[in-house]
Design a protein around this motif. Structure first.
Motif, PDB file in Angstrom:
ATOM      1  N   GLY A 117       0.804  -1.212   0.000  1.00 36.36           N
ATOM      2  CA  GLY A 117       0.000   0.000   0.000  1.00 36.36           C
ATOM      3  C   GLY A 117       0.834   1.257   0.000  1.00 36.36           C
ATOM      4  N   ILE A 118       2.021   1.180  -0.610  1.00 33.50           N
ATOM      5  CA  ILE A 118       2.895   2.347  -0.714  1.00 33.50           C
ATOM      6  C   ILE A 118       3.215   2.575  -2.186  1.00 33.50           C
ATOM      7  N   GLN A 119       4.152   3.461  -2.460  1.00 34.66           N
ATOM      8  CA  GLN A 119       4.578   3.726  -3.828  1.00 34.66           C
ATOM      9  C   GLN A 119       6.093   3.604  -3.928  1.00 34.66           C
ATOM     10  N   ILE A 120       6.568   3.435  -5.158  1.00 37.04           N
ATOM     11  CA  ILE A 120       8.007   3.510  -5.391  1.00 37.04           C
ATOM     12  C   ILE A 120       8.281   4.642  -6.376  1.00 37.04           C
ATOM     13  N   GLU A 121       9.517   5.070  -6.397  1.00 38.15           N
ATOM     14  CA  GLU A 121       9.972   6.058  -7.366  1.00 38.15           C
ATOM     15  C   GLU A 121      11.088   5.423  -8.187  1.00 38.15           C
ATOM     16  N   GLU A 122      10.933   5.408  -9.505  1.00 33.96           N
ATOM     17  CA  GLU A 122      11.924   4.795 -10.388  1.00 33.96           C
ATOM     18  C   GLU A 122      13.021   5.803 -10.712  1.00 33.96           C
ATOM     19  N   LEU A 123      14.251   5.462 -10.335  1.00 30.43           N
ATOM     20  CA  LEU A 123      15.381   6.356 -10.557  1.00 30.43           C
ATOM     21  C   LEU A 123      16.586   5.564 -11.039  1.00 30.43           C
ATOM     22  N   GLY A 124      17.521   6.271 -11.690  1.00 25.64           N
ATOM     23  CA  GLY A 124      18.770   5.649 -12.108  1.00 25.64           C
ATOM     24  C   GLY A 124      19.341   6.321 -13.331  1.00 25.64           C
ATOM     25  N   PRO A 125      20.645   6.165 -13.551  1.00 22.56           N
ATOM     26  CA  PRO A 125      21.258   6.686 -14.768  1.00 22.56           C
ATOM     27  C   PRO A 125      20.822   5.871 -15.980  1.00 22.56           C
ATOM     28  N   ALA A 126      21.056   6.408 -17.161  1.00 24.34           N
ATOM     29  CA  ALA A 126      20.702   5.678 -18.382  1.00 24.34           C
ATOM     30  C   ALA A 126      21.621   4.491 -18.608  1.00 24.34           C
ATOM     31  N   ASN A 127      22.879   4.608 -18.145  1.00 27.23           N
ATOM     32  CA  ASN A 127      23.883   3.599 -18.435  1.00 27.23           C
ATOM     33  C   ASN A 127      24.668   3.274 -17.177  1.00 27.23           C
ATOM     34  N   GLU A 128      25.149   2.046 -17.079  1.00 24.27           N
ATOM     35  CA  GLU A 128      25.886   1.616 -15.896  1.00 24.27           C
ATOM     36  C   GLU A 128      27.228   2.315 -15.730  1.00 24.27           C
ATOM     37  N   THR A 129      27.693   3.004 -16.745  1.00 21.65           N
ATOM     38  CA  THR A 129      28.966   3.717 -16.644  1.00 21.65           C
ATOM     39  C   THR A 129      28.815   5.107 -16.025  1.00 21.65           C
ATOM     40  N   GLU A 130      27.581   5.568 -15.805  1.00 20.74           N
ATOM     41  CA  GLU A 130      27.345   6.930 -15.315  1.00 20.74           C
ATOM     42  C   GLU A 130      27.376   6.968 -13.783  1.00 20.74           C
TER      43      GLU A 130
END
Length: 350
Positions: free
Chosen positions: A67-80
């Protein structure tokens, strides 16, 4: 640092079973409404890879049940690396309830993880280790063991194809700095040492770039006409290598073992272009990562480390029920250990 890993099913059943009864079961309707406003950020390594979309799928499933929410985050590439550090710094300033993090660098993310902990923000690490012990729990593949399984799968394919586990092989590396990938490659090399007639003649770093992985594979196939096999150490490397094999028609003579399970990789597996896929469980990492993060924020004691396991998919077993949810998260059916029970809670409290 060495990590002693807990068996996946048992650890998650105990932790989530206890958490369900002690944290969720005690909520009143008013509290439940308040909990729906909680958002747990999930910071992944690369938003462009389907592997990480499966992590988000699992995270959303857990959030729905909580019953909660998540926020999707992250760089576009694993090298960033700098980009992921910046994301973490911004999150810490916002003081979320907890954070789920897949660190792109073992060392560079130590500071943000420790800063979050100092700010009383529990951090659950998924996928890759980070060089500090100041986190709530680690949920990841044992990548050294997974790399060993890839190596043995490649040797078995070579023996099946040519009659003997012998000849030249090469491997494609995603990133020379990420803990999970370095461990995976080292596991592969360790397995190769167990076959005295197999020689590792080359490797290429494609920096998580599918086009470069394809070109590197084409170059390896041309440079080593007697090459018997290639190992591609993550999804984008597998996509690129499989595309090169398809273009060259190399699948009948050269073995290809890859990691993870994109739609393209699975298609190549069904065609026999890829011989084996070492499949992780990113959905589980996302699902249990969010559960554990929220549990940690409620003061629940968590296992220090959980190994989410790997499975080897082949052309023969790819369409079996055992792989349906792993290869296509949309078909995922929660297994019993993901449904916390009173029995699990009782066991955990003893």
């Amino acid at each position: 640092m060495p990590i002693t890993r807990t068996t996946t099913n048992h650890a998650i059943a105990l932790a989530l079973g206890t958490f369900t009864l002690t944290a969720l079961g005690a909520l009143t309707p008013t509290q439940a409404q308040e909990e729906q406003q909680i958002t747990i950020p999930v910071v992944i390594k690369a938003t462009t890879a389907s592997y990480w979309q499966a992590v988000f799928d699992g995270a959303h499933q857990a959030a729905d049940r909580l019953g909660i929410q998540i926020e999707e985050l992250g760089p576009a590439n694993e090298t960033e690396v700098a980009r992921q550090i910046s994301i973490m710094e911004n999150l810490i300033s916002r003081r979320p309830t907890a954070i789920v993090l897949a660190p792109v660098s073992t060392d560079a993310l130590v500071g943000p993880v420790e800063a979050a902990t100092d700010a009383d923000i529990p951090v659950v690490i998924i996928d890759s280790e980070v060089n500090t012990d100041r986190y709530a729990s680690l949920i990841a593949t044992d990548n050294f063991a997974a790399g060993q399984r890839a190596g043995h799968a490649l040797a078995e394919c070579i023996e099946r194809t040519s009659g003997n586990a012998a000849g030249e092989v090469a491997y494609l590396r995603t990133n020379p700095n990420g803990e999970s990938l370095v461990s995976r490659d080292n596991g592969f090399l360790d397995a190769m040492e167990q076959y005295p007639d197999i020689q590792v003649v080359d490797n290429r770093v494609a920096n998580n770039d599918t086009a470069k992985a394809m070109n590197d594979t084409l170059d390896l196939l041309n440079r080593y006409p007697d090459l018997k096999g290639i190992f591609a150490d993550n999804q984008l490397m597998g996509d690129g290598a499989g595309t090169a094999f398809a273009e060259q028609g190399a699948g009948d003579e050269v073995c290809l073992v890859a990691f993870d399970s994109s739609e393209l990789e699975v298609d190549f597996l069904r065609q026999g272009i890829i011989d084996s896929l070492v499949v992780q469980d990113p959905y589980m990492m996302g699902y249990s990562g969010v559960w554990f993060a929220y549990a940690a924020s409620q003061g629940v004691s968590l296992p220090r480390s959980v190994d989410t396991g790997v499975h080897v998919a082949t052309t023969e077993n790819v369409d079996s029920e055992n792989f349906a949810g792993l290869l296509d998260p949309s078909k995922r059916q929660l297994t019993p250990y993901l449904e916390p029970s009173a029995a699990a809670a009782k066991s955990a409290s003893q």
